[in-house]
Design a protein around this motif. Structure first.
Motif, PDB file in Angstrom:
ATOM      1  N   HIS A  47      54.788  38.934  40.508  1.00 36.99           N
ATOM      2  CA  HIS A  47      54.947  38.740  42.040  1.00 36.99           C
ATOM      3  C   HIS A  47      53.329  39.316  42.583  1.00 36.99           C
ATOM      4  O   HIS A  47      52.780  38.731  43.275  1.00 36.99           O
ATOM      5  N   ILE A  48      52.890  40.483  41.954  1.00 38.04           N
ATOM      6  CA  ILE A  48      51.991  41.140  42.220  1.00 38.04           C
ATOM      7  C   ILE A  48      50.662  40.234  41.607  1.00 38.04           C
ATOM      8  O   ILE A  48      49.901  39.909  42.231  1.00 38.04           O
ATOM      9  N   ARG A  49      50.814  39.970  40.525  1.00 39.40           N
ATOM     10  CA  ARG A  49      49.786  39.307  39.765  1.00 39.40           C
ATOM     11  C   ARG A  49      49.814  37.479  40.483  1.00 39.40           C
ATOM     12  O   ARG A  49      48.306  37.379  40.729  1.00 39.40           O
ATOM     13  N   VAL A  50      50.472  37.047  40.849  1.00 37.71           N
ATOM     14  CA  VAL A  50      50.380  35.768  41.237  1.00 37.71           C
ATOM     15  C   VAL A  50      49.861  35.905  42.741  1.00 37.71           C
ATOM     16  O   VAL A  50      49.101  34.840  43.065  1.00 37.71           O
ATOM     17  N   THR A  51      50.296  36.825  43.410  1.00 41.47           N
ATOM     18  CA  THR A  51      49.712  37.024  44.935  1.00 41.47           C
ATOM     19  C   THR A  51      48.197  37.020  44.777  1.00 41.47           C
ATOM     20  O   THR A  51      47.405  36.334  45.493  1.00 41.47           O
ATOM     21  N   MET A  52      47.949  38.181  43.942  1.00 40.73           N
ATOM     22  CA  MET A  52      46.409  38.482  44.098  1.00 40.73           C
ATOM     23  C   MET A  52      45.661  37.115  43.251  1.00 40.73           C
ATOM     24  O   MET A  52      44.468  36.720  43.507  1.00 40.73           O
ATOM     25  N   LEU A  53      46.153  36.323  42.314  1.00 38.18           N
ATOM     26  CA  LEU A  53      45.430  35.399  41.712  1.00 38.18           C
ATOM     27  C   LEU A  53      45.411  34.293  42.516  1.00 38.18           C
ATOM     28  O   LEU A  53      44.231  33.507  42.699  1.00 38.18           O
ATOM     29  N   GLU A  54      46.352  34.020  43.590  1.00 38.51           N
ATOM     30  CA  GLU A  54      46.242  32.829  44.579  1.00 38.51           C
ATOM     31  C   GLU A  54      45.129  33.037  45.413  1.00 38.51           C
ATOM     32  O   GLU A  54      44.403  32.343  46.035  1.00 38.51           O
ATOM     33  N   GLY A  55      44.793  34.299  45.898  1.00 38.28           N
ATOM     34  CA  GLY A  55      43.644  34.874  46.612  1.00 38.28           C
ATOM     35  C   GLY A  55      43.612  34.901  48.106  1.00 38.28           C
ATOM     36  O   GLY A  55      42.884  35.479  48.774  1.00 38.28           O
ATOM     37  N   ARG A  56      44.455  34.042  48.807  1.00 44.47           N
ATOM     38  CA  ARG A  56      44.424  34.093  50.068  1.00 44.47           C
ATOM     39  C   ARG A  56      45.365  35.215  50.700  1.00 44.47           C
ATOM     40  O   ARG A  56      45.083  35.667  51.932  1.00 44.47           O
ATOM     41  N   CYS A  57      46.252  35.960  49.860  1.00 47.41           N
ATOM     42  CA  CYS A  57      46.851  37.195  50.413  1.00 47.41           C
ATOM     43  C   CYS A  57      46.544  38.222  49.578  1.00 47.41           C
ATOM     44  O   CYS A  57      46.106  38.103  48.441  1.00 47.41           O
ATOM     45  N   THR A  58      47.154  39.453  49.902  1.00 47.78           N
ATOM     46  CA  THR A  58      47.026  40.422  48.946  1.00 47.78           C
ATOM     47  C   THR A  58      48.405  41.480  49.081  1.00 47.78           C
ATOM     48  O   THR A  58      49.262  41.057  49.928  1.00 47.78           O
ATOM     49  N   VAL A  59      48.434  42.053  47.946  1.00 47.69           N
ATOM     50  CA  VAL A  59      49.551  43.210  47.933  1.00 47.69           C
ATOM     51  C   VAL A  59      49.118  44.538  48.512  1.00 47.69           C
ATOM     52  O   VAL A  59      48.060  45.048  47.806  1.00 47.69           O
ATOM     53  N   THR A  79      56.503  30.687  39.453  1.00 47.47           N
ATOM     54  CA  THR A  79      56.299  31.980  40.292  1.00 47.47           C
ATOM     55  C   THR A  79      55.155  31.599  41.538  1.00 47.47           C
ATOM     56  O   THR A  79      55.298  32.235  42.469  1.00 47.47           O
ATOM     57  N   TYR A  80      54.031  31.352  40.871  1.00 41.45           N
ATOM     58  CA  TYR A  80      52.581  31.076  41.388  1.00 41.45           C
ATOM     59  C   TYR A  80      53.109  30.037  42.674  1.00 41.45           C
ATOM     60  O   TYR A  80      52.704  30.062  43.831  1.00 41.45           O
ATOM     61  N   TYR A  81      53.675  28.920  42.307  1.00 40.80           N
ATOM     62  CA  TYR A  81      53.814  27.876  43.210  1.00 40.80           C
ATOM     63  C   TYR A  81      54.982  28.302  44.233  1.00 40.80           C
ATOM     64  O   TYR A  81      54.915  27.669  45.299  1.00 40.80           O
ATOM     65  N   ALA A 118      50.114  30.925  32.440  1.00 41.43           N
ATOM     66  CA  ALA A 118      50.008  32.211  31.746  1.00 41.43           C
ATOM     67  C   ALA A 118      50.645  33.211  32.615  1.00 41.43           C
ATOM     68  O   ALA A 118      50.873  34.342  32.115  1.00 41.43           O
ATOM     69  N   THR A 119      50.795  33.089  33.828  1.00 36.22           N
ATOM     70  CA  THR A 119      51.271  34.384  34.793  1.00 36.22           C
ATOM     71  C   THR A 119      52.650  34.484  34.424  1.00 36.22           C
ATOM     72  O   THR A 119      53.184  35.567  35.112  1.00 36.22           O
TER      73      THR A 119
END
Length: 404
Positions: free
Chosen positions: A50-62, A346-348, A339-340
């Protein structure tokens, strides 16, 4: 079109060869202003995804994490550091993590049996919440969470992200939007995979903590059954055993009791029948769904077999009656996203969480949908124990839920 361009620009920003471009010089690769900050509660393998996909998406952060296991926290730090130089806040209590005013949403990834008690603390914060699957290990806790969600003023999303894996996204579109199959009559899902991986304190090896394999792992597939059937389950029959995995495994004096194979049949009120085939001692990861309607048949699959010279791709075929088109396709997302984990599901799922926080319609799993996925899992576990079919009405009544 604008949304797709923004998405492409965020992906370009993550390509390593562009890392030299200073933040102040980014235009196409600028994800825009930060929208939301999340805290993640429980940062084992799922929390770190969940941390990885949040940071990857870019508009939000952990923003921060809470987990009593120091190794998990260190893993979370490493994941965030791949994307940002901002330090990760580490809280010393669940209450502190839930109530930090700097945070907009909470992502709960703690062991299954803790979900209700963690959620009771989380909802006092009034923040948006994404609660990992299964929402609970038993019907009473699952119903309590459903009731909490009904009266909760913010988003309370359940982490049933398989509905966003490429093969299932396309299967849902073909069956429910295009109606390529006509009226659905039967649904079959198969999962063959390796055993459960290690967890902190090995909670996933014991039914009393996980809910049992057919709740812990298979709630995803029962959620898909319910999506396609669009009806309530009335009967569940299951046969299963612990044939290979963890038969001699003990932890703190307790012996593992989880199933590693099962066949599950579900009958729905509208006449649709579904069946599930599970094997968790197979030398690969493979999923397959077959849906038959009165006008066509759909088959979709995905998998990895780990062999050096053999590649499996996602696959979907729709075979229709002669008066309409049939097709074969390879459903996929960008490789960086797949690959996440969970082939990008989870990304979507995170995109839908953000949509819901923005007040937009979302197709993510609700607490009510999460409840019914647990119902089938609990009924299946009970059926294996009894050696007979379980009527859902009787199971609900036995748990004080006869009004449903």
């Amino acid at each position: 079109m604008k949304k797709s361009k923004e998405f492409a620009n965020r992906l370009h920003a993550l390509v390593p060869k562009f890392a030299y471009v200073p933040v102040e010089d980014r235009f196409l690769m600028n994800p825009g202003p930060l929208k939301y900050r999340f805290n993640v509660i429980g940062v084992g393998v799922n929390g770190q995804e969940h941390i990885r996909v949040t940071m990857l998406e870019g508009r939000c952060t952990v923003h921060g994490v809470y987990d009593p296991n120091p190794s998990s926290v260190e893993g979370a730090r490493r994941v965030k550091a791949e994307f940002s130089e901002e330090p990760l806040v580490v809280y010393d209590s669940l209450e502190a993590a839930c109530n930090d005013p700097a945070v907009d949403g909470l992502i709960i990834c703690t062991p299954n049996h803790t979900h209700l008690e963690v959620l009771k603390v989380a909802v006092r914060s009034g923040k948006h919440i994404l609660l990992e699957k299964p929402m609970a290990t038993n019907l009473k806790d699952a119903y309590a969470i459903w009731q909490i969600a009904q009266n909760y003023p913010k988003v309370l999303q359940i982490g049933l992200q398989y509905r966003y894996k490429p093969i299932y996204v396309e299967a849902i579109h073909e069956a429910k939007v295009r109606r390529s199959l006509g009226e659905i009559k039967t649904i079959t899902i198969l999962e063959h995979r390796e055993p459960f991986l290690d967890k902190v304190r090995q909670w996933n090896k014991f039914s009393k903590y996980s809910g049992g394999t057919l709740v812990e792992k298979c709630c995803h597939y029962f959620d898909l059954f319910n999506l396609f059937a669009e009806s309530r389950p009335v009967m569940v029959y299951a046969s299963g055993s612990q044939a290979v995995n963890f038969k001699d495994f003990e932890y703190e004096g307790e012996r593992s009791d989880i199933l590693d194979n099962a066949f599950v049949i579900v009958e729905y009120a509208n006449g649709i029948r579904a069946n599930f085939n599970l094997c968790m001692f197979a030398p690969m990861v493979y999923e397959e769904i077959v849906i038959c309607g009165d006008e066509g048949r759909l088959k979709a699959s995905e998998g990895e077999n780990g062999q050096a010279h053999s590649e499996w791709k996602s696959y979907l075929e729709v075979i229709c009656l002669p008066d309409r088109t049939s097709r074969v396709m390879t459903p996929s997302y960008p490789a960086l996203i797949e690959a996440t984990g969970h082939n990008g599901g989870t990304y979507y799922e995170h995109l839908r969480f953000i949509d819901a926080m923005d007040g937009k319609p979302s197709t993510a799993a609700t607490a009510e949908e999460g409840f019914w996925s647990v119902v089938i899992g609990v009924a299946a576990e009970e059926s294996v124990k009894r050696g007979e079919k379980v009527m859902v009405r009787e199971l609900l009544e036995g748990n004080g839920l006869g009004h449903l």
